[in-house]
Scaffold this active site. Structure first.
Site: not given
Length: 354
Positions: A149, A213, A53, A48, A219, A210, A92-93, A131
């Site tokens: 998220d 879906c 991102q 996680e 929806c 869709c 990254g991050y 999250y």
DNA sequence: AAAGCGGGGAT
DNA sequence: ATCCCAGCTTT
């Protein structure tokens, strides 16, 4: 303590049917991912953090390598931060890696190596925000907690036709209320992962599929035909650009000068070739002022552009030599560079090395 | 509430 | 080019 909710689901919305359609679809099509082989909370946790991102396909090789190198919380807790950053190199991050390392050490010290299943204890660990808290509680511990998220906000904004700006922090509370009202208490793990899988594979930002879906009949946006107008998201402003020289400095032995970046801010604790602002009148004089050593520049290399999410660096390579030592960093031979963690922008600079 | 923090993929 | 991605921390 007031217990106000900002949202109520429509009266005609069939919660049970929605849960069933989503979970049935998820159990049928879910991808075979390395963090889905069991419910080990440590593995779920690592996955996680890496997935923040970051897209699934990017994470997979990093996750496999990381779990091989640090199979348990004890292995990670004992590691040097530089080694952990090396495992994170290119992802990254980097504060994610440092915070995870900090938190795992805390789990070993304070919780006997057991990842806490208590909401408050988990929330207090470094790097675990709303999250990740919900993701770990639901996926590893089967607790009916929302994990909101970008995928979930997109899916829910369409299903319930929510037109609030999802870029605003306040809107998170709204989606938290929404998911609390519809989450499955029988299988919160599949429900949460199903929402995310749906957002990743079907209910995509552009051209949502869709026709495929599993919750199309639930929806609201689909019934209105404006699903592609949702979610509403305000734009972020563009990056600031800066010009630098990327200094490739060699000593008399041909070794290369590198330095460790500060422990705070951008690319914290990673290594770099010095970046000299192009606004300075003279690179040599600037270097002597900042580093207390004399250098001689002699030629220039290619130009490199690196785009971060918030800044842009344009870097022109400049080659130099020195006969002095430089105390603020180290000189290393070319073949040892790979032992240090560098960000991608520095690998672009290194392409100028023979 | 806003800003800072990476890198890659899709279009 | 622009947006987006299994967000969190600091200010």
């Amino acid at each position: 303590m007031k217990n106000s909710t900002t949202f109520s689901i429509p009266v005609l919305f069939d919660v049970h049917s929605f849960q069933h359609d989503l979970i049935t679809w998820y159990s049928k099509i879910k991808r075979d991912l390395p963090w889905r082989v069991n419910q080990d909370p440590y593995r779920i946790w690592v996955s996680e953090i890496m997935l923040q991102q970051t897209q699934v396909d990017t994470v997979i090789p990093y996750f496999n390598h990381f779990m091989e190198r640090y199979p348990t919380v004890y292995d990670l807790a004992e590691a040097d931060e530089q080694d952990v950053l090396k495992s994170w190199e290119g992802l990254g991050y980097y504060s994610r890696a440092r915070n995870l390392h900090t938190a795992v050490k805390e789990v070993v010290e304070n919780y006997g190596g057991q990842v806490p299943s208590d909401k408050q204890e988990l929330k207090n660990l470094k790097g675990i925000g709303p999250y990740t808290l919900g993701a770990i509680l639901s996926i590893a511990f089967d607790q009916p907690e929302p994990a909101i998220d970008g995928n979930v906000m997109r899916v829910m904004s369409r299903v319930f036709h929510i037109e609030e700006d999802i870029a605003k922090p306040k809107t998170k509370k709204l989606f938290d209320d929404v998911v609390r009202e519809v989450i499955s208490h029988e299988d919160p793990s599949s429900f949460n992962q199903g929402l995310m899988e749906l957002g990743a594979l079907i209910c995509t930002p552009q051209k949502p599929k869709c026709d495929q879906c599993p919750v199309q009949e639930h929806c609201l946006a689909y019934s209105y035909g404006n699903q592609t107008d949702l979610p509403i998201k305000s734009k972020k402003k563009k990056q600031k650009q800066t010009d630098y020289f990327g200094l490739i400095l060699q000593n008399e032995k041909g070794e290369l000068y590198i330095q460790k970046r500060p422990e705070d801010g951008l690319l914290a604790n990673l290594w770099e070739f010095p970046l000299v602002p192009k606004s300075v009148p003279s690179v040599e004089e600037w270097f002597e002022t900042e580093y207390g050593a004399q250098i001689m520049t002699h030629s220039k290399g290619e130009k490199v552009r690196h785009v971060f999410s918030h800044v842009i660096w344009d870097i022109e390579i400049i080659f130099a030599t020195t006969e002095s030592n430089v105390e603020s960093g180290i000189f290393v031979p070319l073949e040892k560079l790979k032992e240090y963690p560098f960000p991608n922008v520095q690998y672009k600079i290194m392409k100028n090395l023979v």
